[in-house]
Design an enzyme around this catalytic site. Sequence first.
Site, PDB file in Angstrom:
ATOM      1  N   LYS A 154      45.064  66.696  52.765  1.00 47.33           N
ATOM      2  CA  LYS A 154      44.788  65.846  53.934  1.00 47.33           C
ATOM      3  C   LYS A 154      45.396  66.492  55.162  1.00 47.33           C
ATOM      4  CE  LYS A 154      45.238  61.739  51.058  1.00 47.33           C
ATOM      5  NZ  LYS A 154      46.112  60.640  50.625  1.00 47.33           N
ATOM      6  N   GLU A 174      48.581  66.489  47.700  1.00 52.10           N
ATOM      7  CA  GLU A 174      49.065  65.421  46.816  1.00 52.10           C
ATOM      8  C   GLU A 174      48.265  65.472  45.529  1.00 52.10           C
ATOM      9  OE1 GLU A 174      48.257  61.713  48.825  1.00 52.10           O
ATOM     10  OE2 GLU A 174      48.779  62.578  50.761  1.00 52.10           O
ATOM     11  N   LYS A 229      45.943  64.334  42.677  1.00 51.38           N
ATOM     12  CA  LYS A 229      44.917  63.284  42.616  1.00 51.38           C
ATOM     13  C   LYS A 229      45.114  62.552  41.295  1.00 51.38           C
ATOM     14  CE  LYS A 229      39.998  62.471  43.320  1.00 51.38           C
ATOM     15  NZ  LYS A 229      39.704  61.651  42.166  1.00 51.38           N
TER      16      LYS A 229
HETATM   17  S1  IVH Z   1      43.174  59.370  49.471  1.00 46.66           S
HETATM   18  C1  IVH Z   1      40.429  57.995  52.693  1.00 46.66           C
HETATM   19  N1  IVH Z   1      44.943  60.347  47.815  1.00 46.66           N
HETATM   20  O1  IVH Z   1      40.620  59.451  44.437  1.00 46.66           O
HETATM   21  C2  IVH Z   1      41.067  58.653  51.544  1.00 46.66           C
HETATM   22  N2  IVH Z   1      43.001  59.307  46.895  1.00 46.66           N
HETATM   23  O2  IVH Z   1      37.822  60.315  44.885  1.00 46.66           O
HETATM   24  C3  IVH Z   1      41.325  57.731  50.442  1.00 46.66           C
HETATM   25  N3  IVH Z   1      42.985  59.223  44.451  1.00 46.66           N
HETATM   26  O3  IVH Z   1      39.370  56.448  45.773  1.00 46.66           O
HETATM   27  C4  IVH Z   1      41.807  58.325  49.219  1.00 46.66           C
HETATM   28  N4  IVH Z   1      44.943  60.189  44.118  1.00 46.66           N
HETATM   29  O4  IVH Z   1      41.131  56.347  43.877  1.00 46.66           O
HETATM   30  C5  IVH Z   1      43.759  59.720  47.933  1.00 46.66           C
HETATM   31  N5  IVH Z   1      46.630  61.191  46.476  1.00 46.66           N
HETATM   32  C6  IVH Z   1      45.465  60.570  46.599  1.00 46.66           C
HETATM   33  C7  IVH Z   1      44.716  60.152  45.468  1.00 46.66           C
HETATM   34  C8  IVH Z   1      43.481  59.524  45.675  1.00 46.66           C
HETATM   35  C9  IVH Z   1      43.889  59.615  43.532  1.00 46.66           C
HETATM   36  C10 IVH Z   1      41.684  58.600  44.126  1.00 46.66           C
HETATM   37  C11 IVH Z   1      41.401  57.306  44.850  1.00 46.66           C
HETATM   38  C12 IVH Z   1      40.167  57.575  45.644  1.00 46.66           C
HETATM   39  C13 IVH Z   1      39.528  58.656  44.844  1.00 46.66           C
HETATM   40  C14 IVH Z   1      38.576  59.479  45.676  1.00 46.66           C
END
Ligand code: IVH
Length: 347
Positions: free
Chosen positions: A300, A126, A128
């Site tokens: 993930k 996904e 980021k």
């Molecule tokens: S998953 C337990 N997925 O990146 C996992 N985070 O550096 C939780 N973020 O705090 C995060 N896009 O603010 C996830 N597709 C995505 C994301 C994402 C942006 C940000 C989010 C997170 C930070 C971590």
Amino acid sequence: MHKDTNIAHLSANEAEAELIRLSSVLYRANHAYHNADAPILSDAKYDQLKQRNLSVETAFPGLKRANSPSDQIGAAPADGFSKLRHAQRMLSLGNAFTNEDVTEFDLRIRRYLGLSEQDNLTYTAEPKIDGLSLSLRYEHGMLIQAATRGDGQTGENVTENAHTIADIPKQLSNAPEILEVRGEVYMAQLDFDALNQSQTAKGDKVFANPRNAAAGSLRQLDSEITRRRPLRFFAYAWGDLSTPLAETQNGAIERLVNLGFSTNPLTRLCDGPKAMIRHYRQIEQQRANLGYDIDGIVFKVNSHALQQQLGFVSRAPRWAIAHKFPAQEEITELLDVEFQVGRTGAV
Ligand code: IVH
């Protein structure tokens, strides 16, 4: 000691001093980024210092500080907002910077799960999103709370502000009785340019980048200001749930779409590190034309059962990693300006 001294050459005293220096720089950078929405370090420099802090700690495990930056997420909620404790902690992600880091991530997971390199293991990839994370709590289908990540345990109560964002559903049908949806609030690049132009015309604060504009717009004490800002939201995760959304990450994202959330259209399934790296390269090519900022790809483990087996280490899940893109912008500090008068008297 020079700040870039090779870690292998540090004495224990020097390492201790270096950890104090890094924790102070990183603390100030965190506060500027999360509380003042005005960064003092580029993301690349921040990642680099955080990585250096981790390397010193790995070389001198006994010197790791009680409040080490490695264990910290974001910053404590700012004054002015009421605070909300997250029913489930909002975590951060470990970083990968190279293809080898991604391969190593996959191997680490296989070792942990006792899988061989031949066993199937699927990941989601996904984008980021470069915004700020938000947790939305729905009870009986009604949006009742919205909180920023804060320090991961306690965030800022921005419920009224979240109600002004068009992408965020206020009411859901056929949702679990309790559902916390997590995702990223962000601002599209064109909206950011227009906002800065209008801020300049009014003599108001201009923002350094879309992320800061999104954070500064969501974190307003007056929700009428938030309402006038062009904020968007992508859902990608969840917290507290009364019934599971699906058996896989991909299935959960589809369920979120069915519930009315926007999710990122560039999300894909990958069947191993080769496909993950290929996807990362493809998105990197498209990065400049997406219309919104992304700073990497998040991988993930797709199966929730495997995610549960893998669990967490300190502030991040073992089952996910953020493969960061190289920095697009750098913040440089102007240290000095020298004026020279030429032969003709021109400066
Ligand atoms: S998953 C337990 N997925 O990146 C996992 N985070 O550096 C939780 N973020 O705090 C995060 N896009 O603010 C996830 N597709 C995505 C994301 C994402 C942006 C940000 C989010 C997170 C930070 C971590």
